[in-house]
Design an enzyme around this catalytic site. Structure first.
Site, PDB file in Angstrom:
ATOM      1  N   TYR A  53      -3.894   6.179  -7.725  1.00  0.00           N
ATOM      2  CA  TYR A  53      -4.016   4.702  -7.115  1.00  0.00           C
ATOM      3  C   TYR A  53      -5.562   4.646  -6.893  1.00  0.00           C
ATOM      4  CZ  TYR A  53      -3.067   0.717  -4.046  1.00  0.00           C
ATOM      5  OH  TYR A  53      -3.006  -0.384  -3.624  1.00  0.00           O
ATOM      6  N   ASN A 150      12.194  -8.768 -11.155  1.00  0.00           N
ATOM      7  CA  ASN A 150      13.110  -8.171 -10.356  1.00  0.00           C
ATOM      8  C   ASN A 150      12.572  -7.071  -9.280  1.00  0.00           C
ATOM      9  OD1 ASN A 150      12.595  -6.753 -12.974  1.00  0.00           O
ATOM     10  ND2 ASN A 150      14.176  -5.387 -12.387  1.00  0.00           N
ATOM     11  N   SER A 151      11.369  -6.952  -9.183  1.00  0.00           N
ATOM     12  CA  SER A 151      10.457  -6.246  -8.220  1.00  0.00           C
ATOM     13  C   SER A 151      10.618  -6.758  -6.978  1.00  0.00           C
ATOM     14  CB  SER A 151       9.146  -5.875  -8.961  1.00  0.00           C
ATOM     15  OG  SER A 151       8.398  -7.166  -8.920  1.00  0.00           O
ATOM     16  N   GLY A 152      10.100  -6.162  -6.137  1.00  0.00           N
ATOM     17  CA  GLY A 152       9.842  -6.708  -4.540  1.00  0.00           C
ATOM     18  C   GLY A 152       8.880  -7.930  -4.543  1.00  0.00           C
ATOM     19  N   VAL A 153       7.615  -7.875  -5.223  1.00  0.00           N
ATOM     20  CA  VAL A 153       6.782  -8.998  -5.124  1.00  0.00           C
ATOM     21  C   VAL A 153       7.489  -9.973  -5.974  1.00  0.00           C
ATOM     22  CG1 VAL A 153       4.676  -9.594  -6.207  1.00  0.00           C
ATOM     23  CG2 VAL A 153       4.689  -7.227  -4.914  1.00  0.00           C
ATOM     24  N   ARG A 173      12.469  -6.731 -18.016  1.00  0.00           N
ATOM     25  CA  ARG A 173      12.378  -5.895 -19.136  1.00  0.00           C
ATOM     26  C   ARG A 173      13.662  -5.490 -19.878  1.00  0.00           C
ATOM     27  NH1 ARG A 173       7.854  -1.589 -17.571  1.00  0.00           N
ATOM     28  NH2 ARG A 173       8.913  -1.554 -15.662  1.00  0.00           N
ATOM     29  N   TYR A 237      -1.858  -7.367 -11.162  1.00  0.00           N
ATOM     30  CA  TYR A 237      -1.885  -6.440 -10.096  1.00  0.00           C
ATOM     31  C   TYR A 237      -1.190  -4.988 -10.370  1.00  0.00           C
ATOM     32  CZ  TYR A 237       2.928  -7.956  -8.985  1.00  0.00           C
ATOM     33  OH  TYR A 237       4.469  -8.098  -9.058  1.00  0.00           O
ATOM     34  N   TRP A 263      -6.003  -6.997  -5.721  1.00  0.00           N
ATOM     35  CA  TRP A 263      -5.491  -5.698  -5.127  1.00  0.00           C
ATOM     36  C   TRP A 263      -5.667  -6.063  -3.538  1.00  0.00           C
ATOM     37  CZ3 TRP A 263      -9.023  -1.090  -4.356  1.00  0.00           C
ATOM     38  CH2 TRP A 263      -8.616   0.101  -3.861  1.00  0.00           C
ATOM     39  N   LEU A 264      -4.359  -6.184  -3.008  1.00  0.00           N
ATOM     40  CA  LEU A 264      -4.408  -6.734  -1.628  1.00  0.00           C
ATOM     41  C   LEU A 264      -5.598  -5.670  -0.516  1.00  0.00           C
ATOM     42  CD1 LEU A 264      -2.804  -8.390   0.387  1.00  0.00           C
ATOM     43  CD2 LEU A 264      -1.094  -6.627   0.887  1.00  0.00           C
TER      44      LEU A 264
END
Length: 326
Positions: A53, A150-153, A173, A237, A263-264
């Site tokens: 990260y 289908n992700s959280g974001v 995907r 992101y 980037w948050l």
């Protein structure tokens, strides 16, 4: 009391972290003791454990960057906060633990609502909210395309777009993710592929898509770029593929597509306190009213942190993994 601590980083994230017992000292001036109610495991948390990260805490460290808790006790000099209140935990304080002790002024009081949903307030909802707002001036009826839908974001982006009157093309995907995204209100849901731009054009009636949101990178970045209108903006992101973003020159040269990054953590560094509170205030209201939520795959106690991290790092799961101390 338990905390999920890691003293090194490595390629298998669940192998470097473990639950260890600890004690808290007596409350100091201005402090509050909080029982953690829930804390999610985000992709950025997994990348922090592997060392990939963009911002890494010094070791040893406690995992977890966000969550909610309930105040158990406050120092005698603390005003405006009392035992029993639900609070938002400070960003980056190491939330995968049963209890923590922080300065009371770092805590934000929350309305009584589902703690599991409120626990995910700090990272994914503002990421989706800001990517929809910061790059293109979108009007009701405009289209947005995103992958990792289908992700959280991705889930939050679909809901926030619908609240604003926007339409979404949602790319996944695998075929098995289609029904989930359809159920969340995605206007168009398609499986990624080299001919994505043709299928998008057909599904939207040739709509001019001004904004693309990319969390996968690799060839998927180019697949989205080909779907954008002239002078469209593509925002990356994440890199779920593990590969760098790839875009063919034709998108840049012939259609003047722009590739940006989000980037948050950078936004937090630059945004004023008033700007941050405006965003969080709106999102807290939507979550408390049940208008903004995401799927929960499973919950784990702190003692089960290795299983929890393994589940969060798995490629195929349906919903967010949370640490919920017993």
């Amino acid at each position: 009391m338990l905390k999920a601590e890691y003293q090194q980083r490595g390629p298998v994230p669940q192998d470097v972290i473990a639950a260890v017992p600890f004690d808290l000292p007596e409350l100091g001036a201005g402090e509050a003791r909080v029982k953690v109610l829930a804390a999610p495991i985000n992709p950025s948390d997994v990348l922090t454990l592997t060392g990939e990260y963009g911002m890494l805490p010094p070791l040893p460290a406690i995992g977890g960057n966000e969550g909610v808790g309930r105040v158990e006790a406050v120092a005698a000099d603390v005003e405006g906060l009392k035992p029993g209140q639900m609070v938002l935990l400070p960003v980056g304080c190491g939330t995968w633990r049963s209890h923590l002790q922080v300065k009371a002024k770092q805590l934000i009081a929350l309305p009584e609502a589902d703690p599991l949903q409120l626990a995910m307030l700090t990272v994914n909802p503002p990421t989706a909210y800001l990517m929809l707002r910061e790059f293109v001036d979108l009007k009701p009826g405009d289209w947005v395309i995103q992958n990792a839908a289908n992700s959280g974001v991705g889930s939050y982006l679909i809901q926030l777009a619908k609240i604003r009157g926007l339409k979404t093309v949602n790319v996944v995907r695998r075929e098995s993710a289609i029904d989930t995204v359809n159920a969340e209100g995605g206007d168009v849901v398609l499986v990624d592929g080299r001919d994505l731009h043709k299928r998008v054009r057909e599904a939207t009636g040739g709509a001019a898509i001004k904004l693309g949101i990319d969390a996968v990178a690799g060839q998927s970045t180019d697949h989205l770029a080909q779907c954008l209108a002239e002078e469209g903006v593509l925002v990356n992101y994440g890199r779920m593929s593990g590969e760098p973003c790839q875009v063919t020159p034709s998108s840049f040269v012939f259609r003047d597509v722009t590739l940006r990054g989000f980037w948050l953590a950078k936004w937090f560094q630059k945004a004023s306190q008033a700007e941050q509170m405006q965003v969080f205030g709106e999102l807290i209201g939507l979550i408390a009213q049940g208008k903004l939520k995401t799927r929960i795959g499973a919950t784990y106690d702190v003692s089960e942190i290795q299983q929890a991290v393994a589940a969060a790092a798995a490629g195929e799961r349906d919903g967010k993994i949370l640490v919920v101390p017993k």
